[in-house]
Design an enzyme around this catalytic site. Structure first.
Site, PDB file in Angstrom:
ATOM      1  N   GLU A 173       0.837  -1.216   0.000  1.00 58.85           N
ATOM      2  CA  GLU A 173       0.000   0.000   0.000  1.00 58.85           C
ATOM      3  C   GLU A 173       0.868   1.262   0.000  1.00 58.85           C
ATOM      4  O   GLU A 173       0.721   2.146   0.854  1.00 58.85           O
ATOM      5  CB  GLU A 173      -0.981  -0.012   1.179  1.00 58.85           C
ATOM      6  CG  GLU A 173      -1.985  -1.136   1.064  1.00 58.85           C
ATOM      7  CD  GLU A 173      -3.255  -1.002   1.924  1.00 58.85           C
ATOM      8  OE1 GLU A 173      -3.293  -0.142   2.813  1.00 58.85           O
ATOM      9  OE2 GLU A 173      -4.200  -1.758   1.663  1.00 58.85           O
ATOM     10  N   GLU A 296      -5.051  -8.611  -0.593  1.00 55.58           N
ATOM     11  CA  GLU A 296      -5.893  -8.281   0.561  1.00 55.58           C
ATOM     12  C   GLU A 296      -7.327  -8.139   0.065  1.00 55.58           C
ATOM     13  O   GLU A 296      -7.598  -7.312  -0.809  1.00 55.58           O
ATOM     14  CB  GLU A 296      -5.439  -6.977   1.241  1.00 55.58           C
ATOM     15  CG  GLU A 296      -4.155  -7.149   2.040  1.00 55.58           C
ATOM     16  CD  GLU A 296      -3.752  -5.925   2.850  1.00 55.58           C
ATOM     17  OE1 GLU A 296      -4.641  -5.197   3.329  1.00 55.58           O
ATOM     18  OE2 GLU A 296      -2.537  -5.711   2.987  1.00 55.58           O
TER      19      GLU A 296
END
Ligand code: AHR
Length: 492
Positions: A173, A296
């Site tokens: 991220e 994810e």
């Protein structure tokens, strides 16, 4: 009656086992308590890994495990987590609850866990707050067999032979908690860090995962693919089902029928998101060398009352089972381009498959779906089509029935069907092209939308035999109950 066609002559792609992967972060009670209790614990363990959870995950067919994060990965310094546990540096886990992380679970422990689980390791490196040297030395420590400072250090810490690192993530991220980069800048950093992620061993060609987009951030995909595509093996997408967004997602077990439909339609949106990212990737990579990784995914509700908000502990109901079933069917259907996916997170965090309470453990509805679907791993995805009317909810549309079908090497066909409707059973007539059907058996996970397993009653939701079907010459007819996930196994 809905029409369901399966065509064993249309072999689309191999469903990679790692599509059924999991994610474990140093977050709340996932690693500590959930997976690792330490050698001195009264909870039965082997080298610190709790036996009940390891056995359950093996039974479920866990193929790959991602570690150490998540946001934690970009503030993790691996050298703090090796050597004698009593000498390991303590740190603050600033992302998740501000607790002291004592680093007693580190690199050696992670590989021990993977060995016990019989699964492949997926390690996520630190770009946000780590250095190129640090990342490079970690890879050397783990995978180099010759004479070098890092390999000698590994040996001194008790591991003679290198491990095999199958997947390595260069940051997590990085559009957010991994450094707040612009896509062009991250792409450049990816290239720099990745240069020093060496393949030390001919037998361990490391698969490089590049940080991809958050949900619908198509700009990120475009820029990163434009700049870095030649060095990427897999681009990772993150997509969470957060009904009504961060402000309104509500409780995991107490919700209305409206909220149920908001949740499943929100989950179904991943199909369009995947399709659009793949289109952008194809623009730069028409040969489809770069895979999509969804490392994810899952539901994200309010934490359970009375628990630490930084621990992301939530219960898990039939609603989660529906999200798991429909999402895994979508991943199967995209298995020509999706190589791996990792639900967040394995134990005690977000859409977990296992929950623990001290020495007690329960299996969630999501667990039962994963176990039911494990037959798809390594199979061939078949062309299939199921008619269905649609649900419309707050501007999103989805079919009530979502399916996928695969075939193993013996020609046995596995079809998984999700009926998301809360009040309508669906009659289906399945025809399998050029086939004479010898037998069908089936299993079901079903219940009321908010049914869930508790430590007082662990069997509210479980897999049961399903018998409401009849054979036909070339297939079967079935009556699929509302709010259910069903698997048919067809011998021809
Ligand atoms: O899974 C919880 C968190 O969600 C991860 O640490 C992060 O990568 C994502 O935002």
């Amino acid at each position: 009656m809905e029409k369901y066609l399966i065509n064993p002559n249309q072999k689309i792609s191999t469903i990679h086992k790692d599509i059924y992967g999991h994610f474990s972060e140093h977050l709340g009670r996932c690693i500590y308590e959930g997976l690792f209790v330490g050698k001195d614990s009264s909870i039965p363990n082997v080298n610190g890994m709790r036996c009940d959870v390891v056995n359950a995950l093996k039974e479920m067919g866990i193929p790959v495990l991602r570690w150490p994060g998540g946001c934690f990965a970009d503030e993790y310094h691996w050298k703090d987590g090796i050597g004698a546990p009593e000498n390991r540096k303590k740190m603050i886990n600033t992302h998740w609850g501000g607790l002291v992380e004592d680093n007693s679970f580190g690199t050696h422990e992670f590989f021990e866990l993977c060995e016990q689980l019989g699964c492949d390791p997926y390690i996520n490196g630190n770009v946000g707050s780590g250095t190129v040297q640090e990342m490079s030395e970690w890879v050397e420590y783990m995978t180099f067999d010759g004479l070098s400072p890092m390999s000698e250090w590994r040996k001194a810490n008790g591991r003679e032979k290198p491990w095999v690192v199958k997947y390595f993530g260069v940051g997590n991220e990085n559009w957010g908690c991994g450094g707040n980069f612009l896509p062009e800048d991250y792409a450049q950093e990816f290239l720099r860090y990745n240069t020093y992620v060496r393949n030390y061993d001919r037998n361990n060609k490391i698969y490089r995962v590049c940080c991809g987009p958050n949900a619908e951030d198509y700009h990120w995909t475009d820029k990163v693919m434009w700049r870095a595509r030649h060095k990427i093996d897999g681009l990772s997408l993150h997509y969470y089902t957060v009904p009504h967004g961060w402000g309104g997602r509500g409780a995991a077990t107490v919700f209305s029928e409206d909220m149920y439909y908001v949740t499943v339609t929100c989950a179904y949106k991943i199909d369009e998101i995947i399709t659009r990212h793949l289109e952008i990737m194809s623009k730069y990579d028409p040969e489809h060398r770069v895979d999509l990784i969804v490392d994810e995914w899952g539901t994200w509700f309010d934490v359970e009352e009375g628990t630490n908000p930084g621990f992301l502990y939530q219960q898990n109901t039939m609603r989660d089972a529906m999200v798991a079933g429909l999402t895994l069917n979508i991943f199967n259907k995209h298995s020509d381009r999706i190589r791996m996916a990792n639900i967040a997170q394995t134990v005690n965090v977000l859409q977990a498959v296992v929950l623990t309470d001290g020495e007690d453990m329960l299996l969630t509805p999501t667990y039962h779906v994963f176990k039911m679907y494990k037959d798809h791993q390594k199979n061939t995805l078949l062309g299939s089509y199921l008619t269905s009317d649609k649900i419309e909810c707050e501007g999103l549309k989805m079919p009530k029935l979502i399916e996928s079908a695969s075939m193993d090497d013996n020609g046995t066909i596995y079809s998984t069907i999700v009926n998301v409707s809360l009040d309508e059973a669906k009659e289906i007539k399945c025809q399998i092209a050029d086939s004479t059907v010898k037998s069908v058996r089936a299993e079901i996970v079903t219940g009321k939308m908010d049914d869930h397993n508790t430590f007082e009653n662990k069997e509210v939701v479980r897999t049961q035999e399903f018998t409401d079907f009849a054979l036909t010459a070339d297939g079967f007819t079935a009556n699929v109950p509302p709010c259910s996930v069903v698997k048919f196994v067809v011998e021809r």
